[in-house]
Scaffold this motif. Structure first.
Motif, PDB file in Angstrom:
ATOM      1  N   ILE A  60       0.827  -1.209   0.000  1.00 54.66           N
ATOM      2  CA  ILE A  60       0.000   0.000   0.000  1.00 54.66           C
ATOM      3  C   ILE A  60       0.858   1.254   0.000  1.00 54.66           C
ATOM      4  CG2 ILE A  60      -1.769   1.263   1.270  1.00 54.66           C
ATOM      5  CD1 ILE A  60      -2.756  -1.312   0.030  1.00 54.66           C
ATOM      6  N   ILE A  61       1.981   1.192   0.657  1.00 53.01           N
ATOM      7  CA  ILE A  61       2.792   2.392   0.858  1.00 53.01           C
ATOM      8  C   ILE A  61       3.336   2.941  -0.451  1.00 53.01           C
ATOM      9  CG2 ILE A  61       4.903   3.254   1.962  1.00 53.01           C
ATOM     10  CD1 ILE A  61       4.360   1.248   4.209  1.00 53.01           C
ATOM     11  N   TYR A  62       3.711   2.049  -1.390  1.00 51.50           N
ATOM     12  CA  TYR A  62       4.282   2.549  -2.640  1.00 51.50           C
ATOM     13  C   TYR A  62       3.268   3.373  -3.432  1.00 51.50           C
ATOM     14  CZ  TYR A  62       1.924  -0.885  -5.667  1.00 51.50           C
ATOM     15  OH  TYR A  62       0.993  -1.609  -6.352  1.00 51.50           O
ATOM     16  N   ILE A  63       1.978   3.134  -3.204  1.00 55.65           N
ATOM     17  CA  ILE A  63       0.947   3.949  -3.870  1.00 55.65           C
ATOM     18  C   ILE A  63       1.016   5.383  -3.357  1.00 55.65           C
ATOM     19  CG2 ILE A  63      -1.530   4.264  -4.201  1.00 55.65           C
ATOM     20  CD1 ILE A  63      -1.853   1.250  -3.962  1.00 55.65           C
ATOM     21  N   PHE A  64       1.099   5.559  -2.037  1.00 59.47           N
ATOM     22  CA  PHE A  64       1.218   6.903  -1.465  1.00 59.47           C
ATOM     23  C   PHE A  64       2.513   7.575  -1.913  1.00 59.47           C
ATOM     24  CE2 PHE A  64      -1.638   4.830   1.615  1.00 59.47           C
ATOM     25  CZ  PHE A  64      -2.656   5.767   1.663  1.00 59.47           C
ATOM     26  N   PHE A  78       4.999  11.663  -5.266  1.00 60.44           N
ATOM     27  CA  PHE A  78       6.023  12.067  -6.230  1.00 60.44           C
ATOM     28  C   PHE A  78       5.388  12.674  -7.475  1.00 60.44           C
ATOM     29  CE2 PHE A  78       8.899  11.103  -9.785  1.00 60.44           C
ATOM     30  CZ  PHE A  78      10.064  11.738  -9.327  1.00 60.44           C
ATOM     31  N   ILE A  79       4.303  12.057  -7.964  1.00 60.95           N
ATOM     32  CA  ILE A  79       3.616  12.564  -9.169  1.00 60.95           C
ATOM     33  C   ILE A  79       3.069  13.973  -8.928  1.00 60.95           C
ATOM     34  CG2 ILE A  79       1.571  12.253 -10.611  1.00 60.95           C
ATOM     35  CD1 ILE A  79       2.032   9.214 -10.349  1.00 60.95           C
ATOM     36  N   PHE A  80       2.428  14.186  -7.780  1.00 65.48           N
ATOM     37  CA  PHE A  80       1.897  15.521  -7.482  1.00 65.48           C
ATOM     38  C   PHE A  80       3.020  16.542  -7.335  1.00 65.48           C
ATOM     39  CE2 PHE A  80      -2.141  13.437  -6.420  1.00 65.48           C
ATOM     40  CZ  PHE A  80      -3.043  14.360  -6.907  1.00 65.48           C
ATOM     41  N   ASN A 126       1.664  10.835   4.786  1.00 62.22           N
ATOM     42  CA  ASN A 126       0.751   9.708   4.957  1.00 62.22           C
ATOM     43  C   ASN A 126       1.482   8.386   4.743  1.00 62.22           C
ATOM     44  OD1 ASN A 126      -1.470   7.781   4.465  1.00 62.22           O
ATOM     45  ND2 ASN A 126      -2.748   9.611   4.511  1.00 62.22           N
ATOM     46  N   ALA A 127       2.400   8.356   3.779  1.00 64.05           N
ATOM     47  CA  ALA A 127       3.176   7.140   3.525  1.00 64.05           C
ATOM     48  C   ALA A 127       4.031   6.795   4.738  1.00 64.05           C
ATOM     49  CB  ALA A 127       4.064   7.333   2.297  1.00 64.05           C
ATOM     50  N   ALA A 176      13.071   4.651   3.689  1.00 69.65           N
ATOM     51  CA  ALA A 176      12.678   4.907   2.303  1.00 69.65           C
ATOM     52  C   ALA A 176      11.639   6.022   2.220  1.00 69.65           C
ATOM     53  CB  ALA A 176      12.128   3.630   1.675  1.00 69.65           C
ATOM     54  N   CYS A 177      10.637   5.987   3.095  1.00 71.92           N
ATOM     55  CA  CYS A 177       9.607   7.042   3.120  1.00 71.92           C
ATOM     56  C   CYS A 177      10.225   8.388   3.464  1.00 71.92           C
ATOM     57  CB  CYS A 177       8.523   6.689   4.132  1.00 71.92           C
ATOM     58  SG  CYS A 177       7.514   5.271   3.689  1.00 71.92           S
ATOM     59  N   PHE A 178      11.167   8.382   4.388  1.00 75.52           N
ATOM     60  CA  PHE A 178      11.833   9.616   4.799  1.00 75.52           C
ATOM     61  C   PHE A 178      12.618  10.215   3.628  1.00 75.52           C
ATOM     62  CE2 PHE A 178      14.876  12.169   7.255  1.00 75.52           C
ATOM     63  CZ  PHE A 178      14.024  12.745   8.182  1.00 75.52           C
TER      64      PHE A 178
END
Length: 317
Positions: A16-20, A25-27, A60-61, A109-111
């Protein structure tokens, strides 16, 4: 085996996390592109919306990474997958280490992605100059090189986040040792761990202030002149290092205690099923990495024997 467990845990957690992370990144990129190409009130509003959404998704990620780490721990060792995890020829300590490494990697990774997104969205010479001047002034005030100050700040933030994660693991291990209200007990034990850690921090600061006048002034004196303020702020360098050391020690202590609790304990298996004149009770098989001691009609689970000899294996565990 640790590598295989870690790979499996990472796959489960990242689902789920890679979606966030991807949407954030896209935004961030979309907002940056529109900011560079268009100059109007409408697109300024759209850019701000993209930037806000990108930051929110990245944070959120990070939050979901923490929650998913706890959820993975519960599912793998206490719920749906526990039947498989507890029958694998793997020590509980290896399972626990895998869950900790999984959390560490995912949070890191999220950081990193969060920092990259912030850089994409807000990088400009003016912004970099403002940030540099701010951090330089703080670093100069506390008498520390700017790169070292930024490094200490990042390490402190990361260590505090992982301390929070380890508190969750600690609470889960002790909370799920109860037969009822496991979630509430998990929250209770994690809260107790947090309160104890905070209390120890407070005691350490109080004791240290008795031997350091500047620290005493920083903690207890409400009115100070500018010279005193500069002296007291110079203590922040030492306080940052102290906090990093303390939280690292707390993480180690929580890990050792939870790991020890996870290895041994009293386990109760309760089976509830309907039984009447037209039903029957089937045989139940208890599988696991253990030995069995048989004395007549008495059967007892024991430590798995390291070696067995030729002959009847039943009498050898």
């Amino acid at each position: 085996m640790l590598g295989k467990l870690l790979k499996y845990d990472l796959k489960w957690t990242i689902k789920i996390i890679y979606i966030f992370l991807g949407l954030g990144f896209i935004f961030a990129v979309t907002g940056r592109v529109m900011d560079l190409l268009f100059d109007s009130l409408f697109f300024d509003i759209v850019v701000k919306i993209c930037y806000g959404t990108g930051v929110a998704l990245s944070i959120n990620a990070l939050v979901n990474a923490i929650i998913k780490s706890w959820s993975r721990f519960i599912v793998n060792l206490y719920k749906e997958e526990s039947y498989l995890s507890n029958t694998l020829p793997v020590k509980r300590s290896t399972h626990f280490l895998s869950k900790n490494l999984n959390s560490l990697i995912i949070i890191l990774a999220c950081f990193i992605v969060l920092v990259i997104n912030l850089f994409i969205m807000y990088y400009s010479k003016e912004n970099m100059e403002v940030i540099k001047n701010f951090f330089s002034s703080v670093a100069t005030t506390i008498d520390i090189p700017l790169p070292l100050f930024i490094a200490l700040l990042i390490v402190l933030l990361f260590v505090e986040i992982f301390y929070f994660v380890e508190l969750g693991f600690f609470g889960i291990v002790f909370g799920y040792s109860h037969n009822n209200k496991k979630f509430l007990f998990s929250l209770l034990y994690a809260s107790i761990g947090f309160v104890v850690g905070t209390f120890i921090n407070f005691i350490i600061l109080i004791v240290a202030s008795l031997f350091n006048e500047s620290l005493y002034n920083l903690l207890f004196v409400s009115v100070m002149n500018n010279a005193q303020i500069l002296i007291e702020f110079s203590l922040l360098k030492g306080l940052m290092v102290l906090c990093i050391c303390l939280y690292t020690v707390y993480i180690g202590i929580l890990y050792i205690i939870a790991n020890a609790k996870l290895k041994k304990g009293v386990n109760t298996l309760t089976v509830t099923l309907p039984f009447n004149v037209v039903s029957n009770i089937e045989n139940y098989l208890l599988l696991g990495d253990f030995g069995v001691e048989v004395k007549g009609s008495n059967v007892k689970i024991i430590q798995k024997p390291k070696t067995i000899n030729f002959g009847n294996w039943v009498n050898q565990g």
